[in-house]
Motif scaffolding. Structure first.
Motif, mmCIF file in Angstrom:
data_model
loop_
_atom_site.group_PDB
_atom_site.id
_atom_site.type_symbol
_atom_site.label_atom_id
_atom_site.label_comp_id
_atom_site.label_asym_id
_atom_site.label_seq_id
_atom_site.Cartn_x
_atom_site.Cartn_y
_atom_site.Cartn_z
ATOM 1 N N VAL A 128 0.192 3.051 -12.755
ATOM 2 C CA VAL A 128 0.601 4.192 -11.933
ATOM 3 C C VAL A 128 0.625 3.785 -10.463
ATOM 4 N N VAL A 129 -0.386 3.055 -10.035
ATOM 5 C CA VAL A 129 -0.425 2.558 -8.651
ATOM 6 C C VAL A 129 0.814 1.720 -8.351
ATOM 7 N N THR A 130 1.164 0.843 -9.275
ATOM 8 C CA THR A 130 2.342 -0.008 -9.089
ATOM 9 C C THR A 130 3.603 0.833 -8.920
ATOM 10 N N MET A 131 3.761 1.867 -9.728
ATOM 11 C CA MET A 131 4.947 2.719 -9.638
ATOM 12 C C MET A 131 4.972 3.530 -8.341
ATOM 13 N N ILE A 132 3.801 3.914 -7.845
ATOM 14 C CA ILE A 132 3.726 4.603 -6.555
ATOM 15 C C ILE A 132 4.163 3.661 -5.440
ATOM 16 N N GLN A 133 3.685 2.441 -5.502
ATOM 17 C CA GLN A 133 4.029 1.463 -4.465
ATOM 18 C C GLN A 133 5.504 1.087 -4.496
ATOM 19 N N LYS A 134 6.128 1.199 -5.658
ATOM 20 C CA LYS A 134 7.572 0.942 -5.777
ATOM 21 C C LYS A 134 8.406 2.155 -5.370
ATOM 22 N N GLY A 135 7.721 3.296 -5.137
ATOM 23 C CA GLY A 135 8.430 4.503 -4.778
ATOM 24 C C GLY A 135 8.988 5.277 -5.956
ATOM 25 N N LEU A 136 8.621 4.909 -7.178
ATOM 26 C CA LEU A 136 9.141 5.570 -8.378
ATOM 27 C C LEU A 136 8.318 6.792 -8.767
ATOM 28 N N ILE A 137 7.080 6.876 -8.287
ATOM 29 C CA ILE A 137 6.243 8.046 -8.480
ATOM 30 C C ILE A 137 5.785 8.506 -7.107
ATOM 31 N N LYS A 138 5.972 9.799 -6.817
ATOM 32 C CA LYS A 138 5.549 10.352 -5.545
ATOM 33 C C LYS A 138 4.114 10.856 -5.674
ATOM 34 N N ASP A 139 3.272 10.456 -4.737
ATOM 35 C CA ASP A 139 1.862 10.808 -4.840
ATOM 36 C C ASP A 139 1.219 10.681 -3.456
ATOM 37 N N LEU A 140 0.210 11.502 -3.190
ATOM 38 C CA LEU A 140 -0.493 11.411 -1.903
ATOM 39 C C LEU A 140 -1.231 10.088 -1.754
#
Length: 484
Positions: A128-140
């Motif tokens: 999940v962290v990886t996807m957030i860093q790629k911009g594929l998951i939006k998260d605070l």
């Protein structure tokens, strides 16, 4: 005729028993590699549409993303069967929370058997962290980790009736382990929780439910072990029984009231053991405008636990103070260590509360919201002592310097250094101690019990044992208080 009638009734009951469906019937594979999400969901839907029954998983590892349990369906995991959460964040649905097993507005649903639900949470959370860093998951992405709702819990059940979990083991969630939200008639019996895989691994979360039994279970979690919450100001979490459970936690053993928008009523906590736990064995809080009333804690044993008892009223919602009354705590034994009790956990409690002298148990209301009607009976607390004035010191003559912290997150260490080693009681009335023993193993510069703004209370059943001789109770700005 009587025996014939009984036999006919028995045969009739057999015909009404739910049917068993082996997982393999639906092309569900146990190799730990094949993604079975659609096959498992098809099986659940089929069983639901055909009158209900059990979907039986035999020995093997069954990989899946989010599935949705339906009315009259049981997931039965035989010993050796593992329902395995996918490592791909996009294999999970999100319905407020992300989860492996969902159920919403269903009834008569169960998860049974001696098998395991394994969320593989450590690795899923990293993905999940990886996807957030790629911009594929939006998260605070606060504190360098995804929000709890973005990481899959193992179970999220909302607005269901007649929920049963028996014998199953739940492990390695990426977030809270299991959430029961606005459900009725929930029974968790002989379950085991082993979840220290990532942050926020609450063992059991019960939110605004009516009629919950948590019995004969073991919880080892890297956050609060058994946690009751009230998220809805129009709801009440009530008629909850916790009995014969063992809890280990890097936060609190049993806690409720961090979210107290509605309230808590008729809560019974019997025969619970808490050990190696960083925060309190029991925390009760009313901090968001809601109430806590009619709570009974009986037969609590706590070993190597950072604090025994913490009761708190707060005002985290401006203009909405909590209410707490009618609390009965009896037959308690607790040992508080001098060192950090959760040392060695992969996710330990926060170090910002250290170093400090060991904090006392607390009953702390607010100046215009007093905790009332608290009874402590047959309570023995053993403290390490050794408190030193070299830390930030609050003298007995400076009690007004202790901050109120009405808007702060409720934890026993929230006030920092306190001038008591046993009990610190402030803004309370009708508090009674009967056969309460406080033991301090080493000399401590602080007083055993400090009472500040306490009224109509009786502490004559208090016994204090500590090296040296000094008055055991200090009373400040209080009235009609009987002390030894």
């Amino acid at each position: 005729m009587k025996y014939l009638l009984s036999f006919c009734l028995f045969l009739g009951s057999l015909s009404l028993q739910a049917k068993d469906y082996p997982a393999s019937l639906f092309g569900i594979y146990s190799d730990g590699v094949t993604l079975n999400t659609r096959s498992i969901q098809y099986a659940i839907d089929h069983i639901h549409q055909n009158g209900g029954g059990r979907l039986v998983f035999y020995v093997g590892r069954y990989l899946t993303g989010s599935i949705h349990l339906k009315s009259n369906v049981t997931i039965h995991l035989e010993e050796g069967a593992v329902l395995l959460g996918s490592l791909n964040p996009f294999d999970y649905d999100r319905k407020v929370w992300t989860a492996l097993v969902f159920a919403h507005n269903q009834e008569n649903i169960s998860i049974t058997g001696k098998g395991v639900i394994d969320g593989q949470g450590r690795y899923l959370a990293r993905n999940v962290v990886t996807m957030i860093q790629k911009g594929l998951i939006k998260d605070l992405f606060r504190y360098d980790r995804p929000e709890a709702e973005a990481r899959a819990v193992l179970i999220y059940f909302r607005e269901n009736k007649n929920v049963n979990l028996t014998d199953v083991t739940l492990k390695n969630s990426a977030s809270w382990v299991q959430i029961y939200d606005q459900c009725k008639n929930v029974k968790l019996n002989r379950i085991a929780v082993d979840s220290k895989a990532y942050w926020n691994n609450d063992g059991i979360d019960v939110v605004d439910c009516d009629g919950v039994e948590i019995t004969d279970s073991f919880i080892d979690a890297s956050d609060d072990g058994i946690c009751l919450k009230s998220h809805d100001a129009s709801k009440v979490c009530q008629n909850v029984l916790v009995r014969n459970c063992t809890v280990r936690s890097s936060a609190n053993g049993v806690k409720f009231g961090t979210a107290t928008y509605g309230g808590f009523r008729h809560i019974q906590i019997y025969n619970v053991k808490v050990y190696d736990t960083y925060r309190s064995a029991v925390t009760l809080a009313a901090v968001d405008g809601g109430f806590v009333e009619d709570v009974e804690v009986d037969s609590l044993k706590a070993y190597n636990t950072g604090n025994a008892i913490f009761l708190r009223i707060g005002e985290r919602v401006k203009g909405k103070k909590g209410r707490m009354e009618n609390i009965r705590i009896s037959n308690v034994y607790a040992e508080i260590p001098a060192t950090k009790p959760d040392a060695g956990y992969e996710y330990e409690g926060p170090v910002e509360d250290m170093p400090r002298n060991v904090s006392p148990s607390g009953i702390t209301g607010l100046p215009d919201a007093l905790i009332s009607n608290v009874t402590l009976k047959n309570v023995e607390l053993v403290f390490p002592g050794g408190g030193t004035p070299h830390f930030a010191q609050v003298l007995l003559t400076e009690l007004d310097k202790v901050p109120e912290k009405a808007t702060s997150y409720p934890e026993f260490s929230m006030f920092g250094e306190l001038p008591a080693w046993g009990f610190y009681i402030r803004h309370a009335k009708n508090v009674t101690m009967t056969n309460v023993t406080l033991t301090c193993q080493k000399k401590d510069y602080r007083t055993a019990v400090v009472l500040d703004d306490v009224h109509q209370s009786n502490f004559t059943g208090l016994k204090v044992s500590e090296p040296g001789k000094k008055k055991p109770v200090y009373v400040y700005k209080s009235s009609d208080v009987k002390v030894p």
